[in-house]
Design a protein around this motif. Structure first.
Motif, PDB file in Angstrom:
ATOM      1  N   LYS A 207     -14.215   1.880   0.244  1.00 16.96           N
ATOM      2  CA  LYS A 207     -13.447   2.551  -0.800  1.00 16.96           C
ATOM      3  C   LYS A 207     -13.012   1.487  -1.803  1.00 16.96           C
ATOM      4  N   ILE A 208     -13.302   1.684  -3.055  1.00 19.78           N
ATOM      5  CA  ILE A 208     -12.997   0.704  -4.096  1.00 19.78           C
ATOM      6  C   ILE A 208     -11.690   1.094  -4.787  1.00 19.78           C
ATOM      7  N   TYR A 209     -10.729   0.151  -4.763  1.00 16.05           N
ATOM      8  CA  TYR A 209      -9.465   0.307  -5.494  1.00 16.05           C
ATOM      9  C   TYR A 209      -9.453  -0.731  -6.612  1.00 16.05           C
ATOM     10  N   ARG A 210      -9.035  -0.321  -7.822  1.00 16.66           N
ATOM     11  CA  ARG A 210      -9.049  -1.264  -8.931  1.00 16.66           C
ATOM     12  C   ARG A 210      -8.022  -0.868  -9.990  1.00 16.66           C
ATOM     13  N   THR A 211      -7.628  -1.875 -10.739  1.00 15.89           N
ATOM     14  CA  THR A 211      -6.776  -1.640 -11.896  1.00 15.89           C
ATOM     15  C   THR A 211      -7.677  -1.414 -13.117  1.00 15.89           C
ATOM     16  N   SER A 212      -7.077  -1.161 -14.240  1.00 18.28           N
ATOM     17  CA  SER A 212      -7.822  -1.078 -15.494  1.00 18.28           C
ATOM     18  C   SER A 212      -7.701  -2.396 -16.244  1.00 18.28           C
ATOM     19  N   VAL A 213      -8.614  -2.631 -17.168  1.00 20.46           N
ATOM     20  CA  VAL A 213      -8.554  -3.848 -17.986  1.00 20.46           C
ATOM     21  C   VAL A 213      -7.258  -3.883 -18.786  1.00 20.46           C
ATOM     22  N   LYS A 214      -6.798  -2.743 -19.211  1.00 13.72           N
ATOM     23  CA  LYS A 214      -5.553  -2.657 -19.989  1.00 13.72           C
ATOM     24  C   LYS A 214      -4.354  -3.101 -19.164  1.00 13.72           C
ATOM     25  N   ASP A 215      -4.337  -2.762 -17.849  1.00 10.60           N
ATOM     26  CA  ASP A 215      -3.219  -3.147 -16.997  1.00 10.60           C
ATOM     27  C   ASP A 215      -3.122  -4.661 -16.828  1.00 10.60           C
ATOM     28  N   CYS A 216      -4.270  -5.315 -16.779  1.00 14.27           N
ATOM     29  CA  CYS A 216      -4.286  -6.757 -16.503  1.00 14.27           C
ATOM     30  C   CYS A 216      -4.356  -7.610 -17.771  1.00 14.27           C
ATOM     31  N   ARG A 217      -4.439  -7.005 -18.915  1.00 13.31           N
ATOM     32  CA  ARG A 217      -4.668  -7.764 -20.153  1.00 13.31           C
ATOM     33  C   ARG A 217      -3.551  -8.759 -20.422  1.00 13.31           C
ATOM     34  N   ASP A 218      -2.306  -8.328 -20.334  1.00 14.11           N
ATOM     35  CA  ASP A 218      -1.170  -9.187 -20.654  1.00 14.11           C
ATOM     36  C   ASP A 218      -0.438  -9.681 -19.410  1.00 14.11           C
ATOM     37  N   CYS A 219      -1.081  -9.621 -18.251  1.00 10.34           N
ATOM     38  CA  CYS A 219      -0.432 -10.030 -16.997  1.00 10.34           C
ATOM     39  C   CYS A 219      -0.396 -11.548 -16.904  1.00 10.34           C
ATOM     40  N   PRO A 220       0.752 -12.140 -16.544  1.00  6.49           N
ATOM     41  CA  PRO A 220       0.831 -13.599 -16.413  1.00  6.49           C
ATOM     42  C   PRO A 220       0.010 -14.145 -15.249  1.00  6.49           C
TER      43      PRO A 220
ATOM     44  N   TYR B  50       0.838  -1.200   0.000  1.00  5.61           N
ATOM     45  CA  TYR B  50       0.000   0.000   0.000  1.00  5.61           C
ATOM     46  C   TYR B  50       0.872   1.247   0.000  1.00  5.61           C
ATOM     47  N   ASP B  51       0.564   2.165  -0.881  1.00  5.84           N
ATOM     48  CA  ASP B  51       1.258   3.439  -0.980  1.00  5.84           C
ATOM     49  C   ASP B  51       0.381   4.497  -0.329  1.00  5.84           C
ATOM     50  N   GLY B  52       0.732   4.871   0.929  1.00  2.00           N
ATOM     51  CA  GLY B  52      -0.102   5.803   1.676  1.00  2.00           C
ATOM     52  C   GLY B  52      -0.119   7.196   1.103  1.00  2.00           C
ATOM     53  N   GLU B  53       0.984   7.643   0.527  1.00  5.77           N
ATOM     54  CA  GLU B  53       1.044   9.007  -0.012  1.00  5.77           C
ATOM     55  C   GLU B  53       0.111   9.179  -1.207  1.00  5.77           C
ATOM     56  N   GLN B  54       0.050   8.168  -2.054  1.00  2.40           N
ATOM     57  CA  GLN B  54      -0.797   8.241  -3.246  1.00  2.40           C
ATOM     58  C   GLN B  54      -2.158   7.566  -3.047  1.00  2.40           C
TER      59      GLN B  54
ATOM     60  N   CYS C 125       0.518  -3.921  -7.181  1.00  3.60           N
ATOM     61  CA  CYS C 125       0.469  -5.369  -7.327  1.00  3.60           C
ATOM     62  C   CYS C 125       1.877  -5.926  -7.554  1.00  3.60           C
ATOM     63  N   PRO C 126       2.064  -7.250  -7.480  1.00  4.27           N
ATOM     64  CA  PRO C 126       3.398  -7.843  -7.675  1.00  4.27           C
ATOM     65  C   PRO C 126       4.023  -7.512  -9.029  1.00  4.27           C
ATOM     66  N   GLU C 127       3.209  -7.197 -10.039  1.00  2.79           N
ATOM     67  CA  GLU C 127       3.725  -6.865 -11.362  1.00  2.79           C
ATOM     68  C   GLU C 127       3.952  -5.368 -11.553  1.00  2.79           C
ATOM     69  N   GLY C 128       3.798  -4.589 -10.483  1.00  9.20           N
ATOM     70  CA  GLY C 128       4.049  -3.152 -10.561  1.00  9.20           C
ATOM     71  C   GLY C 128       2.880  -2.322 -11.046  1.00  9.20           C
ATOM     72  N   LYS C 129       1.710  -2.909 -11.211  1.00 10.45           N
ATOM     73  CA  LYS C 129       0.536  -2.148 -11.640  1.00 10.45           C
ATOM     74  C   LYS C 129      -0.162  -1.542 -10.412  1.00 10.45           C
ATOM     75  N   TYR C 130      -0.880  -0.450 -10.639  1.00 13.25           N
ATOM     76  CA  TYR C 130      -1.482   0.281  -9.531  1.00 13.25           C
ATOM     77  C   TYR C 130      -2.990   0.022  -9.449  1.00 13.25           C
ATOM     78  N   LEU C 131      -3.428  -0.198  -8.219  1.00 17.54           N
ATOM     79  CA  LEU C 131      -4.860  -0.242  -7.936  1.00 17.54           C
ATOM     80  C   LEU C 131      -5.217   1.104  -7.306  1.00 17.54           C
ATOM     81  N   THR C 132      -5.743   2.005  -8.083  1.00 21.67           N
ATOM     82  CA  THR C 132      -6.029   3.361  -7.622  1.00 21.67           C
ATOM     83  C   THR C 132      -7.465   3.455  -7.096  1.00 21.67           C
ATOM     84  N   PHE C 133      -7.684   4.481  -6.281  1.00 23.71           N
ATOM     85  CA  PHE C 133      -9.026   4.699  -5.739  1.00 23.71           C
ATOM     86  C   PHE C 133      -9.992   5.028  -6.870  1.00 23.71           C
TER      87      PHE C 133
END
Length: 360
Positions: free
Chosen positions: A198-211, A168-172, A177-185
């Motif tokens: 409070k809902i935090y989520r990635t975008s479909v684009k961030d997870c599209r090519d994730c292993p 968790y990044d408190g400042e932002q 996630c382990p792959e460096g993608k952000y789950l933003t508010f």
């Protein structure tokens, strides 16, 4: 339980007409339920969360279906008791609907307790409660009124680090996630229990090519976290309960409240009240609490005073009268403190105080 009936769900003609259109085909004769047939409750059965919205008792609409492990499903009220840790005196008692959680009840309970104590020149500093009172409403109320609470958290509420592989990044105000993608508010969402997430989520684009997509993302193709708006308060409470003071508070609560509950149930008729409705149930609980506190007061009077009360001198000396006046005045103050919150509903509760004080 035999008085339960189904709630009417058709509130207006539009709803009724829509249901007729949806069920215009005649049902087979064997599938038509008998309206007079009522299902028998099963022992040790779990209560459906929506059972109270489907069925109710016409003779006592305030009662709610509830069950405890090892006991049968019954129509109950929920009684909440506040006790001071020094003398084990009941400072407030109140009945709530049995399907209401403990945490949403805590703000109203503490509001009444604060009023009763304020009339006697005292304030609330610390609150000790069990895990059932751990909730968003309770923690926000304690923080807003600058009251230190000692309430063990429910499982899964104590830390942000419980999500393996995510940081968790408190400042932002975001998760990584382990792959460096952000789950933003993303937004706030109201839950069924009136909590706000409070809902935090990635975008479909961030997870599209994730292993890790097959094991991490949801069916829509992105990762979602839900955090309570009181998450920081949960973490603070968890850290407080790990201290020496928190460990001591847990033991003090168990040795303070549990004996009082046992006394109310076994000796003052609080196992079952022979009334209907929250208003009358509150009356029974208040009188039980008054009886309990009067017993505490009488047992706290020194033995010399009790002997002097049994052997009154013939001339009624001023010393004895003053002693009895002081004792009865204490009793009157207790009765007034317990009836002050219900003065508008039950003004007759103050009559006993007037009768006691009037002769002096």
């Amino acid at each position: 339980m035999s008085s339960l009936v189904e709630r009417e769900i058709m509130n207006d003609a539009a709803t009724y007409g829509k249901q007729l259109d949806d069920h215009n085909d005649e049902a087979p004769a064997g599938d038509i339920p008998d309206e007079n047939t009522k299902p028998k409750p099963r022992k040790n059965a779990k209560v459906d969360k929506k059972a109270n919205s489907k069925r109710y008792s016409p003779s006592d609409p305030d009662a709610r279906l509830s069950v405890k492990p090892g006991k049968t499903t019954r129509l109950n009220y929920s009684a909440h008791v506040s006790v001071d840790t020094q003398n084990h005196v009941i400072t407030h008692i109140q009945a709530f609907h049995a399907d209401k959680g403990d945490a949403p009840c805590l703000p109203e309970i503490l509001t009444h307790v604060a009023g009763n104590l304020k009339d006697n020149g005292m304030e609330i500093e610390d609150v000790l409660a069990d895990t059932g009172y751990s909730g968003e409403a309770a923690l926000l109320f304690l923080a807003g009124n600058h009251i230190k609470g000692f309430i063990p958290n429910r499982p899964g509420c104590q830390s942000r680090e419980s999500r393996q592989g995510f940081s968790y990044d408190g400042e932002q105000d975001r998760y990584v996630c382990p792959e460096g993608k952000y789950l933003t508010f993303h937004n706030f969402k109201k839950a069924e229990n009136d909590n706000t997430h409070k809902i935090y989520r990635t975008s479909v684009k961030d997870c599209r090519d994730c292993p890790l997509k097959s094991t991490c993302a949801n069916l829509q193709g992105f990762k979602v976290f839900k955090d309570s708006v009181a998450k920081d308060l949960y973490i603070e409470m968890h850290e407080r309960m790990q201290t020496r003071q928190g460990s001591k508070a847990r033991k003090v609560r168990q040795s303070t409240v549990e004996p009082v509950l046992g006394t109310l149930i076994n000796f003052t008729g609080m196992k079952q009240v022979n009334t209907k409705g929250l208003e009358l149930a509150n009356k029974c609980m208040i009188m039980a609490a008054i009886a309990y506190n009067l017993k505490k007061l009488v047992n706290g009077i020194p033995a010399k005073i009790r002997r002097r009360k049994r052997k009154l001198p013939g001339n009624h000396s001023d010393a004895v009268i003053n002693t009895l006046s002081a004792c009865l005045l204490k009793i009157a103050n207790i009765l007034t403190a317990f009836s002050i919150d219900y003065k508008s509903k039950w003004p007759n509760n103050h009559l006993l105080c007037n009768l006691i004080i009037q002769p002096f």
